[in-house]
Design an enzyme around this catalytic site. Structure first.
Site, PDB file in Angstrom:
ATOM      1  CE1 TYR A 140      -0.602   3.811 -24.791  1.00 61.83           C
ATOM      2  CE2 TYR A 140      -1.741   2.435 -23.188  1.00 61.83           C
ATOM      3  CZ  TYR A 140      -0.824   3.422 -23.485  1.00 61.83           C
ATOM      4  OH  TYR A 140      -0.127   4.022 -22.465  1.00 61.83           O
ATOM      5  CG  ASP A 284     -12.118  -1.812 -19.202  1.00 61.20           C
ATOM      6  OD1 ASP A 284     -10.979  -1.362 -19.480  1.00 61.20           O
ATOM      7  OD2 ASP A 284     -13.084  -1.088 -18.914  1.00 61.20           O
TER       8      ASP A 284
HETATM    9  N1  UDP Z   1     -14.328   3.373 -15.824  1.00 59.50           N
HETATM   10  C1  UDP Z   1     -15.680   3.487 -15.564  1.00 59.50           C
HETATM   11  N2  UDP Z   1     -16.312   4.630 -15.972  1.00 59.50           N
HETATM   12  C2  UDP Z   1     -15.668   5.655 -16.614  1.00 59.50           C
HETATM   13  C3  UDP Z   1     -14.272   5.516 -16.863  1.00 59.50           C
HETATM   14  C4  UDP Z   1     -13.632   4.352 -16.456  1.00 59.50           C
HETATM   15  O1  UDP Z   1     -16.298   2.598 -14.990  1.00 59.50           O
HETATM   16  O2  UDP Z   1     -16.304   6.647 -16.969  1.00 59.50           O
HETATM   17  C5  UDP Z   1     -13.620   2.151 -15.373  1.00 59.50           C
HETATM   18  C6  UDP Z   1     -12.923   1.384 -16.490  1.00 59.50           C
HETATM   19  O3  UDP Z   1     -13.811   0.482 -17.084  1.00 59.50           O
HETATM   20  C7  UDP Z   1     -11.785   0.725 -15.715  1.00 59.50           C
HETATM   21  C8  UDP Z   1     -11.465   1.699 -14.592  1.00 59.50           C
HETATM   22  O4  UDP Z   1     -12.611   2.560 -14.479  1.00 59.50           O
HETATM   23  O5  UDP Z   1     -12.223  -0.470 -15.145  1.00 59.50           O
HETATM   24  C9  UDP Z   1     -10.257   2.561 -14.869  1.00 59.50           C
HETATM   25  O6  UDP Z   1     -10.389   3.099 -16.178  1.00 59.50           O
HETATM   26  P1  UDP Z   1      -9.433   4.223 -16.747  1.00 59.50           P
HETATM   27  O7  UDP Z   1      -9.928   4.586 -18.112  1.00 59.50           O
HETATM   28  O8  UDP Z   1      -9.314   5.319 -15.736  1.00 59.50           O
HETATM   29  O9  UDP Z   1      -8.019   3.535 -16.824  1.00 59.50           O
HETATM   30  P2  UDP Z   1      -7.526   2.168 -17.558  1.00 59.50           P
HETATM   31  O10 UDP Z   1      -7.668   1.090 -16.516  1.00 59.50           O
HETATM   32  O11 UDP Z   1      -8.367   1.964 -18.765  1.00 59.50           O
HETATM   33  O12 UDP Z   1      -6.112   2.450 -17.875  1.00 59.50           O
END
Ligand code: UDP
Length: 328
Positions: A140, A284
């Site tokens: 991505y 992540d």
């Molecule tokens: N996250 C989480 N549980 C979920 C979805 C996301 O703990 O069900 C965490 C994810 O690992 C990251 C943060 O929340 O650290 C933000 O994730 P999101 O997918 O919203 O956005 P990203 O940072 O991937 O763009």
């Protein structure tokens, strides 16, 4: 003179359309509606067209006397991109090349582009600045960066001017219009937490609690979707009067952990939200926080929603009034 918004039926796209219209712009939307929602586009023409269809896109550019394109149409799920990299190269890179061909052929030489913090990969410092290394850790981010690089060559060859906006974590909803976040499947933290508050999910999974952060959970920079929308409007104005090839971070500059987001959501909603610990999600980074000083200085960007409670409250208003998203 009008603005063409690709992917204008999506989350950030639809809020940007509303912002442009509120500031008197003539706007036209194209969206293939694979992920977007027809109901998210209000009061402006919507063409159900794919950005690869150069003939139709060219006709729309001419018919509406478009001078600037704001380009959101893309695939944008990190996990899916790792499983289907070729789909991301096709739908993001190849499709954008087609869009640019239609633009160049019709003398439309301004583009505002929906980029991402994922272009940086694992950051070398916090907060992240635009000149920091760009080493994406997933297809991505890689495809968004490839598009940013394509702009540089197109500037040299055709005089195409571009502004790439690297968003951190978009959240929230329009303060007055019935538009908000509705993804299927939903993967983002704030909507998932609010779905748990509504009882639509039994719990929220916290992906990893052993990161090198104060509470062990990942830290992100949440930015309100209307603040992102205003940055797009300012970028359109900048391209009309100058610019070249530029990239700007868009974030609030403050990081919040997953645990803090859940705590704030409990306060804002007054509901119990069960959280359970789960393994880390691959790819992540521990901390992603933006320096948005460049956007403030160069674009004159002034984010209005800089506090997490306000952002979560704004998302909560949408989820409460639209528990099934645009199906309601
Ligand atoms: N996250 C989480 N549980 C979920 C979805 C996301 O703990 O069900 C965490 C994810 O690992 C990251 C943060 O929340 O650290 C933000 O994730 P999101 O997918 O919203 O956005 P990203 O940072 O991937 O763009």
């Amino acid at each position: 003179m009008s603005v063409l918004v690709t992917g204008g039926a999506g989350y950030i796209g639809s809020h940007t359309v509303a912002e442009l219209v509120a500031h008197g712009e003539d706007v036209v939307v194209i969206d293939n509606l694979r992920q977007g929602h027809r109901a998210a586009v209000r009061d402006v023409p919507l063409y159900e067209v794919d950005i690869r269809d150069t003939e139709q896109v060219g006709r729309i550019l001419r018919d509406h006397k478009v001078d600037t394109v704001v380009h959101f149409a893309a695939n944008s799920l990190v996990g899916e991109s790792v499983e289907k990299p070729l789909q991301y190269y096709e739908n993001n890179v190849a499709a954008t090349a087609k869009l640019l061909s239609a633009m160049v052929d019709n003398g439309v030489l301004n583009i505002v582009f929906s980029s991402t913090a994922a272009v940086y990969g694992e950051p070398v410092r916090t907060p992240i600045h635009e000149e920091d290394p760009t080493v994406p850790t997933n297809p991505y981010g890689e495809t968004k960066l490839a598009i940013e690089r394509m702009f540089r060559w197109c500037h040299q060859a055709y005089g195409l001017k571009s502004i790439s906006l690297r968003y951190f974590n978009a959240a929230g909803a329009h303060p007055t219009l019935p538009i908000g976040e509705d993804h299927n499947p939903e993967t983002h933290l704030i909507p998932i937490v609010l779905q748990a508050a509504l009882g639509q999910r039994p719990h929220v999974s916290i992906f990893g609690n052993d990161y090198p952060t104060p509470d062990g959970t990942c830290i992100r920079d949440y930015v309100h979707v209307m603040d992102l929308a205003s940055a797009h409007r300012l970028s359109v104005n900048r391209l009309r009067t100058g610019g070249g090839v530029e990239a700007f971070n868009l974030g609030s500059g403050t990081g919040f952990s997953v645990q803090q987001v859940i705590d704030v959501a409990r306060e804002v909603t007054g509901r119990d939200i069960l959280a359970v610990h789960s393994p880390r999600r691959p790819g992540d980074p521990a901390v992603l926080v933006a320096s948005s000083d460049k956007a403030k200085q160069v674009l004159g960007w002034k984010p209005q929603y800089d506090d997490l409670s306000t952002i979560v409250a704004s998302a909560w208003a949408w989820h409460q009034s639209h528990p099934n998203g645009y199906e309601d």
